[in-house]
Design an enzyme around this catalytic site. Structure first.
Site, PDB file in Angstrom:
ATOM      1  CG  ASP A   1      -7.255   1.130   3.868  1.00 23.99           C
ATOM      2  OD1 ASP A   1      -8.343   0.438   4.510  1.00 23.99           O
ATOM      3  OD2 ASP A   1      -6.314   1.071   4.609  1.00 23.99           O
ATOM      4  CG  MET A   5     -10.056  -2.310   8.991  1.00 24.69           C
ATOM      5  SD  MET A   5      -8.896  -3.223   8.741  1.00 24.69           S
ATOM      6  CE  MET A   5      -8.016  -3.953  10.640  1.00 24.69           C
ATOM      7  CG  HIS A  25      -7.126  -6.960  12.016  1.00 22.11           C
ATOM      8  ND1 HIS A  25      -7.837  -6.816  13.085  1.00 22.11           N
ATOM      9  CD2 HIS A  25      -6.209  -6.185  11.158  1.00 22.11           C
ATOM     10  CE1 HIS A  25      -6.775  -5.368  13.510  1.00 22.11           C
ATOM     11  NE2 HIS A  25      -5.807  -5.508  12.050  1.00 22.11           N
ATOM     12  N   GLY A  50       0.847  -1.409   0.356  1.00 16.54           N
ATOM     13  CA  GLY A  50       0.095  -0.110  -0.126  1.00 16.54           C
ATOM     14  C   GLY A  50       0.837   1.329  -0.056  1.00 16.54           C
TER      15      GLY A  50
HETATM   16  O1  F6P Z   1      -4.518  -0.488   5.463  1.00 14.08           O
HETATM   17  C1  F6P Z   1      -4.941  -1.431   6.205  1.00 14.08           C
HETATM   18  C2  F6P Z   1      -5.574  -1.565   6.967  1.00 14.08           C
HETATM   19  O2  F6P Z   1      -6.526  -2.378   7.230  1.00 14.08           O
HETATM   20  C3  F6P Z   1      -6.439  -0.503   7.643  1.00 14.08           C
HETATM   21  O3  F6P Z   1      -7.941  -0.250   7.540  1.00 14.08           O
HETATM   22  C4  F6P Z   1      -6.172  -1.075   9.431  1.00 14.08           C
HETATM   23  O4  F6P Z   1      -6.431   0.620  10.147  1.00 14.08           O
HETATM   24  C5  F6P Z   1      -4.888  -1.152   9.692  1.00 14.08           C
HETATM   25  O5  F6P Z   1      -4.527  -1.510   8.522  1.00 14.08           O
HETATM   26  C6  F6P Z   1      -4.917  -2.066  10.680  1.00 14.08           C
HETATM   27  O6  F6P Z   1      -3.511  -1.964  11.364  1.00 14.08           O
HETATM   28  P1  F6P Z   1      -3.250  -3.532  11.327  1.00 14.08           P
HETATM   29  O7  F6P Z   1      -3.034  -4.522  11.610  1.00 14.08           O
HETATM   30  O8  F6P Z   1      -1.799  -2.841  12.428  1.00 14.08           O
HETATM   31  O9  F6P Z   1      -4.469  -3.450  13.246  1.00 14.08           O
END
Ligand code: F6P
Length: 367
Positions: A140, A182, A285, A115
Site C-alpha cells: 500500500d 488495493m 491478491h 506494515g
Molecule cells: O495491506 C495490504 C493489503 O493487501 C491491503 O491492500 C488490503 O486491503 C488488505 O491487505 C487485504 O488483506 P487480506 O489479505 O486480509 O484480505
C-alpha cells in the site's frame, strides 16, 4: 556473537524473502546466528514454530514472492483469540510470555518486517524493553517516514500490466472497464498504476468522488470518438456523499475490515447513468503475489542489510527507511503515527489532471 530473530507479519508483500536473505547473509558474515519466527509471533510462543536460518536455507529466495516464514494478520499477541478447553474463544494478552521467551532464548534483537499494524505491535514490544528494529513492508506504500515501502513497486507493475491488457478488450467491445485495486485508505497504487496504465478516471480515497464527474468524462470520451473507457478505483475510495464499501471484519482476530465492493458499485452506476456496456473486476491478491520487481528486490535487500547494521549499532526502537535515496533510521513511533496519504499537491496528481485524467471531482478533465 549476536542472536537475531526475524518475524514477518500482516499481509505479505513481494520482497519479504529478499529482506530475510539480506539479514541472514549480513549476519553470517559477522558470525551472528539468525532465527525466524513462523506466522508472525508463532516462534516466540511455540518452539516448533522457530526455525534456524542459515545461508543454505535462504539460497535463491531473494527473487521469490511470499515469505518462507509465513505471515498472519490475526496474530496480535496483545489481543490473541485463544480457544479454551470448553471450545470458547477468549481474547488474551500473550505479550509477557513472548518477552520472557525472547530473553530466555538469549536473543539480542528482533527484526520485525511489517506494515503499520505489525510495526505497531513491534513498537509495543519495544516499549516493554525488547530490542526491536522495524523494516517497512506493504504494497500500500502507506507508511510515514519512508519514501517507499517494498512491495509497492511490484503491486503497481502488476496493476499496470492488467490495465494494459484491459485496453484492447475494452476497445473491441466499446466498453467501460472498472478495475478495483488495493491500497486501503491510501490511493498510491491506484494513482501510480492508473497514470502509467492510461486510465481515463482514477478514484482515490483522498478525493471523495462524484459519479456525475465520472460519467461526464466517459461522455466526453464518446464525444471525442473514444468509445471505451478505463476506470481505476482504489478499494478505499469513498463517494462525495461519504459512502464507503467493505465486507465486514472477516475472520476472528482481524483488526481491520475487509475492503471491497466499490468497483462493482461504480460500474453499476456508470451502466445506469450512461447506458454504456460496463464490466468490473477486482485485481485483489494478484497484486500481492509473484516475484518482486528489480526495484523492490534491491530495496528489500538494502533494508535487510541496513537493519543488521542498525542492530550492530544498537539503534533499537527504530525502523530502517528510504529517504532521498539513502537508508536512514527513523523512530517506529513516527512511522506508525498515521497512514501516509496521497497529498493533493503531489506532482502525480498534477500530472494526472494535466493529461486529462478525471480524479472524480469537477476539474479540467472535461474540456
Ligand atoms: O495491506 C495490504 C493489503 O493487501 C491491503 O491492500 C488490503 O486491503 C488488505 O491487505 C487485504 O488483506 P487480506 O489479505 O486480509 O484480505
Amino acid at each position: 556473537m549476536k542472536k537475531i530473530i526475524i518475524s514477518t507479519g500482516g499481509g505479505d508483500a513481494p520482497g519479504l524473502n529478499a529482506v530475510i536473505y539480506a539479514v541472514v547473509h549480513t549476519c553470517y558474515r559477522k558470525g551472528w546466528e539468525v532465527y525466524g519466527s513462523k506466522n508472525g509471533y508463532g516462534g516466540f510462543i511455540d518452539i516448533d514454530d522457530m526455525v534456524r536460518l542459515t545461508i543454505r536455507d535462504v539460497e535463491g529466495i531473494y527473487s521469490t514472492g511470499g515469505t518462507i516464514l509465513g505471515s498472519t494478520n490475526k496474530g496480535n499477541p496483545f489481543a490473541k483469540p485463544v480457544e479454551n478447553l470448553a471450545g470458547e474463544v477468549q481474547i488474551v494478552d500473550v505479550s509477557d510470555k513472548i518477552l520472557k521467551n525472547f530473553h530466555r532464548m538469549g536473543f539480542d534483537c528482533h527484526i520485525a518486517i511489517g506494515g503499520d499494524g505489525s510495526l505497531d505491535i513491534a513498537h509495543r514490544f519495544a516499549q516493554k524493553g525488547m530490542p526491536v528494529i522495524g523494516v517497512p513492508k506493504t504494497i500500500d506504500n502507506d507508511l510515514e517516514e519512508t519514501d517507499r515501502t517494498f512491495g509497492f513497486d511490484t503491486a503497481v507493475s502488476t496493476a499496470t500490466e492488467a490495465l494494459d491488457k484491459l485496453h484492447s478488450t475494452a476497445k473491441s467491445h466499446n466498453r467501460v472497464m472498472v478495475v478495483e485495486v488495493m491500497g486501503r485508505d491510501s490511493g498510491w497504487i491506484a494513482l501510480y498504476s492508473g497514470i502509467s496504465g492510461g486510465a481515463d478516471v482514477i478514484l482515490i480515497p483522498e478525493i471523495p468522488f462524484d459519479m456525475e464527474a465520472v460519467c461526464e468524462k466517459i461522455a466526453d470520451n464518446e464525444l471525442h470518438e473514444k468509445h471505451y473507457s478505463i476506470v481505476v478505483v482504489a478499494e478505499g475510495a469513498i463517494t462525495k456523499e461519504g459512502q464507503n464499501f467493505n465486507k465486514g471484519m472477516g475472520e476472528l482476530g482481524r483488526t481491520e475490515v475487509i475492503l471491497g465492493g466499490v468497483g462493482e458499485w461504480v460500474a453499476s452506476e456508470i451502466r445506469k447513468r450512461t447506458e454504456k456496456d460496463t464490466r468490473s473486476l477486482v485485481l485483489g491478491h494478484l497484486q500481492r503475489g509473484g516475484s518482486p520487481t528489480t526495484f523492490d528486490r534491491l530495496l528489500a535487500l538494502r533494508f535487510g542489510a541496513a537493519a543488521v547494521r542498525m542492530a550492530e549499532e544498537k539503534v533499537f526502537g527504530h525502523m530502517v527507511a528510504l529517504k532521498n535515496s539513502v537508508m536512514v533510521p527513523v523512530l517506529i513511533t513516527d512511522a506508525i503515527k498515521k497512514r501516509k496519504k496521497v497529498t493533493l499537491d503531489n506532482d502525480k496528481i498534477a500530472t494526472a489532471r494535466d493529461i486529462g485524467i478525471c480524479l472524480g471531482d469537477k476539474d479540467t478533465a472535461v474540456l
